[in-house]
Design a protein around this motif. Structure first.
Motif, PDB file in Angstrom:
ATOM      1  N   SER A   1      31.343 -54.011  -6.291  1.00 36.05           N
ATOM      2  CA  SER A   1      30.613 -54.315  -4.765  1.00 36.05           C
ATOM      3  C   SER A   1      32.148 -54.992  -4.192  1.00 36.05           C
ATOM      4  O   SER A   1      32.283 -54.930  -2.909  1.00 36.05           O
ATOM      5  N   LEU A   2      32.758 -54.951  -4.826  1.00 31.10           N
ATOM      6  CA  LEU A   2      34.471 -55.518  -4.740  1.00 31.10           C
ATOM      7  C   LEU A   2      35.496 -54.269  -4.864  1.00 31.10           C
ATOM      8  O   LEU A   2      36.847 -54.236  -4.813  1.00 31.10           O
TER       9      LEU A   2
ATOM     10  N   GLU B   1      33.056 -56.958 -11.037  1.00 32.62           N
ATOM     11  CA  GLU B   1      32.630 -55.858  -9.294  1.00 32.62           C
ATOM     12  C   GLU B   1      33.195 -55.219  -8.871  1.00 32.62           C
ATOM     13  O   GLU B   1      32.860 -54.637  -7.623  1.00 32.62           O
TER      14      GLU B   1
ATOM     15  N   THR C   1      33.501 -63.074  -4.468  1.00 33.20           N
ATOM     16  CA  THR C   1      32.594 -62.753  -4.492  1.00 33.20           C
ATOM     17  C   THR C   1      32.372 -62.704  -3.189  1.00 33.20           C
ATOM     18  O   THR C   1      32.184 -61.535  -2.418  1.00 33.20           O
ATOM     19  N   LYS C   2      31.813 -63.911  -2.945  1.00 30.88           N
ATOM     20  CA  LYS C   2      30.412 -63.967  -1.379  1.00 30.88           C
ATOM     21  C   LYS C   2      32.619 -63.860  -0.328  1.00 30.88           C
ATOM     22  O   LYS C   2      31.751 -63.278   0.918  1.00 30.88           O
TER      23      LYS C   2
ATOM     24  N   GLU D   1      33.208 -60.437   0.477  1.00 31.04           N
ATOM     25  CA  GLU D   1      32.019 -59.392   0.773  1.00 31.04           C
ATOM     26  C   GLU D   1      31.933 -59.879   2.377  1.00 31.04           C
ATOM     27  O   GLU D   1      31.470 -58.986   2.678  1.00 31.04           O
TER      28      GLU D   1
ATOM     29  N   GLN E   1      30.269 -62.750   3.396  1.00 29.26           N
ATOM     30  CA  GLN E   1      29.792 -63.306   3.322  1.00 29.26           C
ATOM     31  C   GLN E   1      30.247 -64.678   4.224  1.00 29.26           C
ATOM     32  O   GLN E   1      31.165 -65.174   3.421  1.00 29.26           O
TER      33      GLN E   1
END
Length: 383
Positions: free
Chosen positions: A84-85, A116, A349-350, A353, A355
């Motif tokens: 995802s990253l 990720e 991570t958030k 992304e 978030q």
């Protein structure tokens, strides 16, 4: 009688008669080839479609296996969605891996974000000046995110300001950032005041268990320039101040180094003698255990069972838990590197992304002593 002359070229004349026939034959062959090709092309497409349909069946069944693997990954605490990253550059500017806590923290953050899909670079120093240089270099390389575990909060402040001015996201971890740059700065923090309070509570409880209503206390801190060290001492002094018969008579900067902590402990015992210090606080377990060793070398008994020196640690490690189990250290507190590393990784991570995240997250801490030892043994023995 006049003879008709042969056409020029003799036999070549006959070839000229067959030329049109040959041309017609070639054209017929080409037409036939086109028909066959057309039929073959139709057959090829049909065959290809069948292959796709056939290959889709195994893909569906393998999808079940992939879902099972994803579930296993999620159950193990990993992400069900890998990559995802992908392509995101992350630089971790930390303490050098010669420090036991940082070695674990750095490794987990690198592994979690790398899994990720992020491209993670980890750099570290044991000296504040060296870390400032590394942070400035990281800013110059313009990654998507810098994760910072600062040795000297004030020293790194200008580089943080520079990163923010360039639009580089910074995640400050563990200890609070300098107030000059803390505005709108993402942070995942240990509850350092509570950690200091827990250390004082361990000392008071241990001394009271020995029937000692007063005593001298020695403290070997982490890097004194770090705000987290200062906050821990704030909490420690607050609780100890509520029991004024227990006094800090020795306080030195151990710079989070086990060897240096042992040397300082030897100096402390040489200065105050066998009976001059009743309790000691090593700000990390790997600093507290050398205090225990130095005391034993000096002939000083340790632990409640021996009516001896009461020692507490912090940043719980396996060596600290083993020392408590052996009845040598009285207690410790959490802030183990694994727990905060996971929380920092999830928060990062958030961020990457896109978030929404709270500007500051605080890691929940706990006091570890004989009554709670079993509850926190697993958490505290991963490093």
């Amino acid at each position: 009688m006049l003879r008709a002359k042969n056409p020029p070229g003799g036999e070549g004349g006959r070839r000229s008669l067959t030329g049109p026939r040959l041309l017609i034959g070639v054209l017929l062959l080409l037409a036939l080839a086109l028909v066959v090709t057309a039929c073959g092309g139709s057959s090829g497409s049909s065959s290809s479609a069948e292959t796709t349909a056939e290959s889709s069946e195994p893909a569906e069944s393998s999808g079940g296996a992939e879902e099972g693997a994803a579930e296993e990954t999620a159950a193990a605490g990993g992400s069900a969605e890998s990559g995802s990253l992908e392509g995101k550059k992350v630089t971790v500017v930390s303490v050098a891996e010669g420090n036991p806590w940082a070695a674990v923290f750095n490794k987990i953050v690198e592994e979690k974000l790398g899994a990720e899909g992020a491209s993670v670079t980890v750099v570290g120093s044991l000296e504040p000046a060296g870390q400032v240089q590394m942070l400035n270099q990281a800013v110059a390389e313009n990654p998507e995110l810098i994760i910072l575990e600062a040795l000297d909060s004030k020293a790194v402040a200008p580089a943080i300001a520079k990163a923010k001015a360039q639009g580089i996201a910074v995640l400050n971890a563990d200890g609070k950032a300098d107030p000059s740059v803390s505005s709108e700065l993402n942070q995942v923090l240990s509850d350092n005041v509570s950690l200091g309070e827990y250390a004082a509570e361990n000392i008071i409880e241990g001394l009271e268990a020995e029937g000692k209503s007063s005593g001298n206390v020695g403290v070997i801190t982490g890097t004194a320039a770090m705000l987290l060290t200062q906050e821990r001492m704030e909490g420690f002094n607050k609780v100890l101040g509520e029991h004024p018969s227990y006094k800090v008579v020795y306080e030195e900067d151990g710079n989070w180094e086990p060897v240096k902590s042992g040397e300082l402990a030897k100096q402390m015992f040489a200065k105050f003698g066998k009976d001059g210090i009743q309790a000691a606080y090593g700000m990390a377990d790997y600093m507290a255990v050398p205090i225990v060793s130095a005391a034993k070398q000096a002939g000083i008994p340790v632990g409640v069972k021996n009516n001896g020196l009461i020692v507490t640690g912090g940043n719980c490690f396996k060596v600290g838990i083993e020392s408590i189990e052996a009845g040598e250290m009285y207690g410790t507190a959490t802030e183990d590197p694994g727990t905060i590393a996971v929380q920092v990784s999830e928060y990062a991570t958030k961020m990457l992304e896109g978030q929404e995240v709270p500007l500051t997250e605080t890691v929940k801490e706990a006091r570890v002593y004989p009554k709670t030892l079993k509850q926190y043994t697993a958490q505290c023995t991963k490093a």
